[in-house]
Design an enzyme around this catalytic site. Sequence first.
Site, PDB file in Angstrom:
ATOM      1  N   ARG A  92       0.822  -1.206   0.000  1.00 29.51           N
ATOM      2  CA  ARG A  92       0.000   0.000   0.000  1.00 29.51           C
ATOM      3  C   ARG A  92       0.858   1.259   0.000  1.00 29.51           C
ATOM      4  NH1 ARG A  92      -5.420  -1.822   3.503  1.00 29.51           N
ATOM      5  NH2 ARG A  92      -6.166  -3.102   1.761  1.00 29.51           N
ATOM      6  N   GLN A 135      -9.269   2.039   2.177  1.00 28.78           N
ATOM      7  CA  GLN A 135      -8.253   2.677   3.036  1.00 28.78           C
ATOM      8  C   GLN A 135      -8.922   3.536   4.106  1.00 28.78           C
ATOM      9  OE1 GLN A 135      -5.137   1.692   2.448  1.00 28.78           O
ATOM     10  NE2 GLN A 135      -5.786   0.661   0.568  1.00 28.78           N
ATOM     11  N   TYR A 144      -6.471   0.233  -7.148  1.00 32.85           N
ATOM     12  CA  TYR A 144      -5.910  -1.073  -6.767  1.00 32.85           C
ATOM     13  C   TYR A 144      -5.204  -1.063  -5.413  1.00 32.85           C
ATOM     14  CZ  TYR A 144      -1.619   0.277  -9.585  1.00 32.85           C
ATOM     15  OH  TYR A 144      -0.524   0.872 -10.132  1.00 32.85           O
ATOM     16  N   GLU A 145      -4.840  -2.241  -4.975  1.00 31.43           N
ATOM     17  CA  GLU A 145      -4.214  -2.435  -3.646  1.00 31.43           C
ATOM     18  C   GLU A 145      -5.128  -1.938  -2.534  1.00 31.43           C
ATOM     19  OE1 GLU A 145      -1.459  -4.325  -3.839  1.00 31.43           O
ATOM     20  OE2 GLU A 145      -1.861  -4.495  -1.684  1.00 31.43           O
ATOM     21  N   GLY A 146      -6.428  -2.202  -2.677  1.00 31.36           N
ATOM     22  CA  GLY A 146      -7.432  -1.694  -1.731  1.00 31.36           C
ATOM     23  C   GLY A 146      -7.871  -0.323  -2.173  1.00 31.36           C
TER      24      GLY A 146
END
Lengths: 594, 594
Positions: free
Chosen positions: B294, B442, B435-437
């Site tokens: 992240r 978040q 992406y990546e959450g």
Amino acid sequence: MSYRAPVRDIRFSLEEIAALDSVRATGAFPEFSGDLTGAILEEAAKLCNDVIAPLNWPSDQQGCTLKDGEVKTPDGFPAAYAKFVEGGWQGLQFGTEHGGMGLPRALGCALMEMLQSASMSFGLGPMLSFGAIEALIAHGSDEQRALYLPKIISGEWSATMNLTEPQAGSDVGALRTKAEPNGDGSWAVSGQKIFITWGEHDCAENIIHLVLARTPDSPAGTKGISLFLVPKFIPDESGNPGKRNGVKAIGLEHKMGIHGSPTCTMEYANATGWLIGEENRGMAAMFTMMNSARLNVGVQGVGIAERAYQQAFEFAKERRQGRAPGAEGPAPHAIIDHPDVRRMLSLMKAKIEAARAICFHAAVEGDLAEHHGDEDEAAWSRRREELLIPVAKAWSTDLGVEVASLGVQIHGGMGFIEETGAAQHYRDARIAPIYEGTNGIQAIDLSGRKLSMEGGLAFAELIEDIRQTVEDCETSSNPALPELAARLAPAVDALEEAVQWMASADMEDRLAGSTAFLKLTGDVTGGWLLCVGAVAAQRRLKEAEGDAGFAENRIALAGIYAETVLAAAPGLMGEIRMGAAPLFEPGLAMLESA
Amino acid sequence: MSYRAPVRDIRFSLEEIAALDSVRATGAFPEFSGDLTGAILEEAAKLCNDVIAPLNWPSDQQGCTLKDGEVKTPDGFPAAYAKFVEGGWQGLQFGTEHGGMGLPRALGCALMEMLQSASMSFGLGPMLSFGAIEALIAHGSDEQRALYLPKIISGEWSATMNLTEPQAGSDVGALRTKAEPNGDGSWAVSGQKIFITWGEHDCAENIIHLVLARTPDSPAGTKGISLFLVPKFIPDESGNPGKRNGVKAIGLEHKMGIHGSPTCTMEYANATGWLIGEENRGMAAMFTMMNSARLNVGVQGVGIAERAYQQAFEFAKERRQGRAPGAEGPAPHAIIDHPDVRRMLSLMKAKIEAARAICFHAAVEGDLAEHHGDEDEAAWSRRREELLIPVAKAWSTDLGVEVASLGVQIHGGMGFIEETGAAQHYRDARIAPIYEGTNGIQAIDLSGRKLSMEGGLAFAELIEDIRQTVEDCETSSNPALPELAARLAPAVDALEEAVQWMASADMEDRLAGSTAFLKLTGDVTGGWLLCVGAVAAQRRLKEAEGDAGFAENRIALAGIYAETVLAAAPGLMGEIRMGAAPLFEPGLAMLESA
């Protein structure tokens, strides 16, 4: 990826917020009844929903091609354009004496929104013709009007605007295209123009170019610019397309978006043209059509936002992921039940309604400025229109980008995949803050000319209106309305403070704060108009008129806007008052990445 | 369209704001001197400036192709990757025992920024390998580490992460890929994974896939997920690529941006895999690498913003339009002399510095959490890192989009033309908030787990630190610093109030306000760190250390941020405290376009 024109939302905005009735009351549109509004909007919706909207995505993928000076638009565009012509839509807001429908500009604005939602690329063609028609009505000779207006108003012929050259973008005065007299009343126009929207295409049988150029010995800068009419085919004696003129497309831009709209480089090589209006008065002619051109681009921001919103809303109802607190039924729940997704959608919707209201308010005041019998009232409307134009253009197009970006976000990973269609809106939306005067230029206009005109009268009147709505909300029997007032009141205080600061600031400081000032003006004006809508909705509720749920939703949307945008608006004061010194004093080294 | 890595900006941020010295002080990196920092950054800059950055635009135009299960990356990528491997860059932050350079993660973060500025598409390959290396270090068996780590750390082999399936995006627990025991310690992995970054390519001789899958009779949801290692080529007895495994790319996504990065649909058909860590503990292994993954995506936001900024800055110095008040020399003046353009550039620059500082601060605290000898200090650093990760990811990637969009705007019409390059940054930047959450995920993380951990200790510590900096600024002899304090103080008050509100709010209300809460946290933390930098710059000025102009500029940039972002930050309280009721009570009809 379908689109349904939001006819009820549009009507509410036109009638309850922008007070379309006041246009009817001028008596200038005898045929224009309330029933007609509904019928016109429903017919326009059909065209946009069923004919144009389905072309939007394929046209983006296919784009335009240029071969031997001729542009092929995407499959389906010529046929859709023919339907547009068949319905007489190009003439909606133009006089019946030229073959138009003779309806208010405000309705043209509603049509424009639907067209742009359906397809920005397609909608640009008619948008450009609108502007040229206005220029010809205002500045063309009787002969020019008789020869060209009926054809352009019917849509048989289309029209373009040719301003930009490589060295002359925002700085129009730097243009170099030349026009020399041919001795027979016509002129020989030579030069190169870039970024010419729909400069060449296969949808209409002729294309009428309005071209800014310099005549011999003209003064430098904007005072030496004249406007010329240069047809692709010179009309023959019976007014039909005749000899091919010396103008052609020599290039197509490879753009990030609006791929279906041919953006041409046009070469004029001793092309035959005719002066429109007086020599060296081309900029004045430009200004005539600038208000409606800028408003139309603002409406484009609303249109693309609405389209992106509808797509995200549909996706959010279908897509299921995870467990949403408070949702009924078994997980996975629709993502629209997740508070953060719901927040994005609610904000998108509320802001779109605000932008739509700003644009329609400007359009209605434009109609009143032209047609109101009372001179003072007409002048008031003109001032309001003038003030709102840069706000409608810049605030709505920034909103278009913001909403399209949120639309991508709501789709998650699918939003980044072209086939989903959300990405196209994000790409298409990005042009609108740039063309027709960048949003920075709009901010300069608002904080300069518009703020100063008649000693700041336009802003004083706006602030007075907003304060009246604060009072209307405060005294409402529905407790939701005083809550709106509690947010609108400090926001309008901030706007008044900002106006005072700007009015007394040095030019450089004013320019440094101009974009934040425009944003504040838009945030507050949009919120005010949603409150006007809430007051009208409350009246409907009280009088049990119409759909109660719809009225309640107008109040709820205003509430969401108030708690977010209006609550944050006073926070812009810092940027407005920062001044130019912090930007310039440290010199360029501050900005160098080292 | 060139790029120059901002080595001095990066060093200032690492050393004066993020206190990189504290990592040296742990003694965990005996080789790591201040001189080495400079040398490493300069070498990395050379690779990024001269080898990778020139590929960015052509790679976007060319994209990747898939044929017979094999992906061809854009011209130049394999050669550039070979240079990357040759320099040993993949191993920068990994232990010398596996062939790495043994340097702090914070330096890896600086390298990552440059790589992403040079080319997001290229940089994604190494970024994915970084994550897989971490997972193997933390959870791999001795045998797995011995066999795979040296090859991945050297870069000879690359690695991927396989989480997403069509029905399982943010909701990882919904995945269906299966792994069945083969009886010999290996597993047969079957299923389809989508959105697999660098899932197949022609830059490395082998690709090691880390794959989330379910074993037979595993519990439903995230508790039944295991992590498997599935090599493209199964290593033979001497550890070289051997038999082709049953995994292949069956599709490439047609994306809006990062065209040079192959985003693959991967098909696993009884592919041979090995369990990493324990069965059903795959999510725990994911969490191990989540922080750095992240953070790296946050750094990607900084990187694309820096690239877009540099391009806009160069353009604004060259492009001449109109008359700028206060500019010297004859018009037309460079547009950078126009206050509104200067404002955009100044804000871009100040915000980039803020985002960079947030990322580097998180990275340094990550190093300290791992290596600090004092348990309490290490725990403090871990809390700070944990708090900052969602902020670094979401705030910096939203910033990437915002700055890239401003970059387009500064270019005017040219910004919309693909050949200019500004449009690419705008398209590329858009993936990072997803992406990546997603950034919504978040925000949930920040306002949920991170806010609650140890009774809110992490936020209390952050607020304490910020208040200390307010005091440091208030008592400075340079009058610019108390002005910073005057903006930072109300901003941190707002943050404290928001933390208290969130901590006592119902879950749904908290979720509804989570994105605004994350934005407030980022706005204030970024401003705080710029103030920390200003205090350090003032110390340098006082001690006549280094370039005075550079130090003055750090203070000036903090001032611009304070007058704009910090001044507006308290305005977010309305949205934070709005709660979920206004979003849900009116029901879906409120959101329907009608």
